[in-house]
Design an enzyme around this catalytic site. Structure first.
Site, PDB file in Angstrom:
ATOM      1  N   ASN A 192       9.079  46.573  -8.798  1.00  0.00           N
ATOM      2  CA  ASN A 192       9.309  45.637  -9.894  1.00  0.00           C
ATOM      3  C   ASN A 192      10.390  44.587  -9.601  1.00  0.00           C
ATOM      4  OD1 ASN A 192      10.366  44.601 -12.375  1.00  0.00           O
ATOM      5  ND2 ASN A 192       9.480  46.275 -13.532  1.00  0.00           N
ATOM      6  N   TRP A 193      11.656  45.022  -9.467  1.00  0.00           N
ATOM      7  CA  TRP A 193      12.693  43.992  -9.305  1.00  0.00           C
ATOM      8  C   TRP A 193      12.687  43.406  -7.912  1.00  0.00           C
ATOM      9  CZ3 TRP A 193      18.591  45.610  -9.522  1.00  0.00           C
ATOM     10  CH2 TRP A 193      18.823  46.760  -8.787  1.00  0.00           C
ATOM     11  N   ASP A 196      19.508  54.525  -7.368  1.00  0.00           N
ATOM     12  CA  ASP A 196      18.957  55.856  -7.098  1.00  0.00           C
ATOM     13  C   ASP A 196      19.973  57.001  -6.976  1.00  0.00           C
ATOM     14  OD1 ASP A 196      17.120  53.783  -6.459  1.00  0.00           O
ATOM     15  OD2 ASP A 196      15.940  55.140  -5.227  1.00  0.00           O
ATOM     16  N   TRP A 215      22.960  53.984  -2.385  1.00  0.00           N
ATOM     17  CA  TRP A 215      23.719  53.406  -3.502  1.00  0.00           C
ATOM     18  C   TRP A 215      25.115  54.012  -3.660  1.00  0.00           C
ATOM     19  CZ3 TRP A 215      22.404  48.966  -5.800  1.00  0.00           C
ATOM     20  CH2 TRP A 215      21.076  48.527  -5.664  1.00  0.00           C
ATOM     21  N   GLU A 269      17.586  47.003   4.710  1.00  0.00           N
ATOM     22  CA  GLU A 269      17.612  47.272   3.268  1.00  0.00           C
ATOM     23  C   GLU A 269      19.022  47.036   2.709  1.00  0.00           C
ATOM     24  OE1 GLU A 269      16.296  51.232   2.563  1.00  0.00           O
ATOM     25  OE2 GLU A 269      15.948  50.900   0.421  1.00  0.00           O
TER      26      GLU A 269
HETATM   27  C1  DGY Z   1      12.503  55.575  -3.563  1.00  0.00           C
HETATM   28  O1  DGY Z   1      11.432  56.202  -3.464  1.00  0.00           O
HETATM   29  O2  DGY Z   1      13.481  55.763  -2.820  1.00  0.00           O
HETATM   30  C2  DGY Z   1      12.597  54.513  -4.544  1.00  0.00           C
HETATM   31  O3  DGY Z   1      13.848  53.935  -4.596  1.00  0.00           O
HETATM   32  C3  DGY Z   1      12.119  54.882  -5.898  1.00  0.00           C
HETATM   33  O4  DGY Z   1      12.049  53.713  -6.617  1.00  0.00           O
END
Ligand code: DGY
Length: 427
Positions: free
Chosen positions: A41-42, A167, A357, A400
């Site tokens: 989504n984002w 997450d 995160w 990432e």
């Molecule tokens: C993941 O699977 O790590 C994703 O961040 C879920 O959105």
């Protein structure tokens, strides 16, 4: 820091465009091959800003395909599963959502509405019809947020799974400790086949992620149940700030399109959040932090989400003690790392520089933080974070996320949103 020639930036721009093209699956992009093989989504919202620098039609398409997956209740889901891919777990069957295309059962921060405004501002002639077609869909999504995720009209948003925010942020360590995972069963993670284990959430986290998903599936994604009785109910300043910003952008869309009733409705949300968000000001830490709604306990650390207050449009440099207090935290945090903005306070014992995160720098967070800081008059801090982002990408490519300590690239490679943020800022 090394000085780069404009030519090398041109080469990086070509590489960034190539990543967007490579990760294009026909109208939507995946975040990166294998690790995340669906539409997120984002991610799509940020990616549209990258496409807008060289293919505006494709930029609009990225948002339009996202909204194809909107639920009848207005929610725009966090993952759209257009094809079952064995590289990713948990896939569509784990969510059990009866939608076409299949989706996850969660949402993500509504950056898409702001992206629509920015795409429109890039070219009004191209944008007006496409913005008009998306307006009622955005309105329905924002109504869903204010109705389902703020049922008591408190002026802040509740998340029902960490995947709706950050997450494996340290915020959830304590709330997670209270979740009974005895029913989680056996499962096989796929993420560890693609990236370094040190950059990923731990089994402790996955057991809880899947337990919470199971609860959602068993309760047929009934928001009332999830928000009032679910195993994970957290008031999150990050999503509240992003929604508040998106509400302001939605109000701009409404004004531009002559939707006066919607404009007034959105004004009520804006007023409510402006007042309510102060309930997420942690008096001990003196910053916005998450609040566990099950226990009433504050999280005791400062994440990057706190600084999105400026992106929300709060705390201009001429006002409020809270703005000045946040800026003091930001200056302290930036003084501790080589590259800003770390996802989490490096002075906190739970800080981990490469674990997703729990510390790394995210180009998309930097993009929102810098926009907000610039708009509120903190241009030097904005410049520092923007320069750091450019340098991280020049040195480390398009991962990432990055270590704030030494700039090491971490997580997935050839990441679409990192490439898109380069394009939006430096191309
Ligand atoms: C993941 O699977 O790590 C994703 O961040 C879920 O959105």
């Amino acid at each position: 820091m090394t000085t780069q020639t404009p030519q090398s930036d041109n080469v990086i721009t070509q590489q960034a465009q190539a990543i967007l093209r490579q990760n294009d699956r026909g109208g939507y992009t995946i975040p990166t091959d294998r690790l995340y093989p669906y539409q997120w989504n984002w991610d799509s919202a940020f990616v549209s800003l990258g496409f807008a620098t060289f293919d505006l039609d494709r930029a609009w398409k990225e948002i339009e395909t996202l909204f194809e997956a909107q639920w009848p209740n207005g929610m725009v889901p966090h993952i759209v599963f257009r094809a079952d891919d064995p590289n990713y777990f948990p896939g569509p069957s784990v969510y059990g959502v009866q939608q076409d295309p299949p989706t996850s059962g969660y949402t993500q921060p509504p950056v898409a509405t702001s992206a629509i405004r920015w795409l429109y501002e890039t070219d009004h002639n191209v944008g007006e019809a496409r913005m008009r077609a998306l307006f009622s869909k955005c309105l329905a999504w924002h109504r869903w947020f204010h109705r389902e995720r703020d049922p008591d009209q408190q002026g802040f948003i509740t998340i029902t799974h960490p995947w709706e925010a950050r997450d494996n942020a340290p915020d959830w360590d304590k709330p997670f400790a209270n979740i009974d995972v005895s029913g989680v069963g056996t499962y096989q993670r796929r993420d560890l086949n693609h990236v370094d284990v040190d950059a990923r959430p731990k089994k402790f986290d996955y057991d809880r992620y899947l337990t919470i998903v199971k609860y959602g599936r068993e309760n047929e994604w009934d928001q009332n149940i999830l928000v009032s009785q679910g195993p994970f109910r957290i008031a999150d300043p990050g999503i509240t700030f992003i929604l508040h910003r998106a509400d302001r952008d939605l109000q701009f869309l409404a004004a531009t399109l002559g939707e006066t009733e919607a404009e007034a409705e959105i004004q009520q949300w804006l007023t409510r959040t402006e007042q309510g968000v102060s309930k997420l000001w942690n008096p001990e830490i003196q910053a916005y932090t998450t609040l566990d709604l099950k226990t009433g306990e504050w999280f005791d650390g400062i994440t990057c989400a706190a600084f999105l207050a400026f992106y929300a449009g709060l705390h201009s440099n001429e006002t409020t003690d809270k703005g000045a207090t946040l800026i003091a935290h930001l200056e302290r945090i930036l003084s501790k790392v080589q590259y800003g903005l770390p996802g989490f306070d490096p002075d906190h014992p739970a800080f981990e520089p490469v674990r997703y995160w729990r510390g790394p720098v995210w180009a998309i967070i930097n993009y929102m933080a810098v926009r907000g800081l610039e708009e509120q008059g903190y241009s030097e801090l904005a410049q520092r974070i923007r320069n750091d982002t450019g340098q991280l990408i020049r040195n480390g490519g398009f991962p990432e996320h990055f270590s704030p300590v030494d700039g090491a690239p971490c997580g997935g490679k050839n990441f679409t949103w990192t490439a898109a943020m380069w394009l939006a800022w430096f191309s």
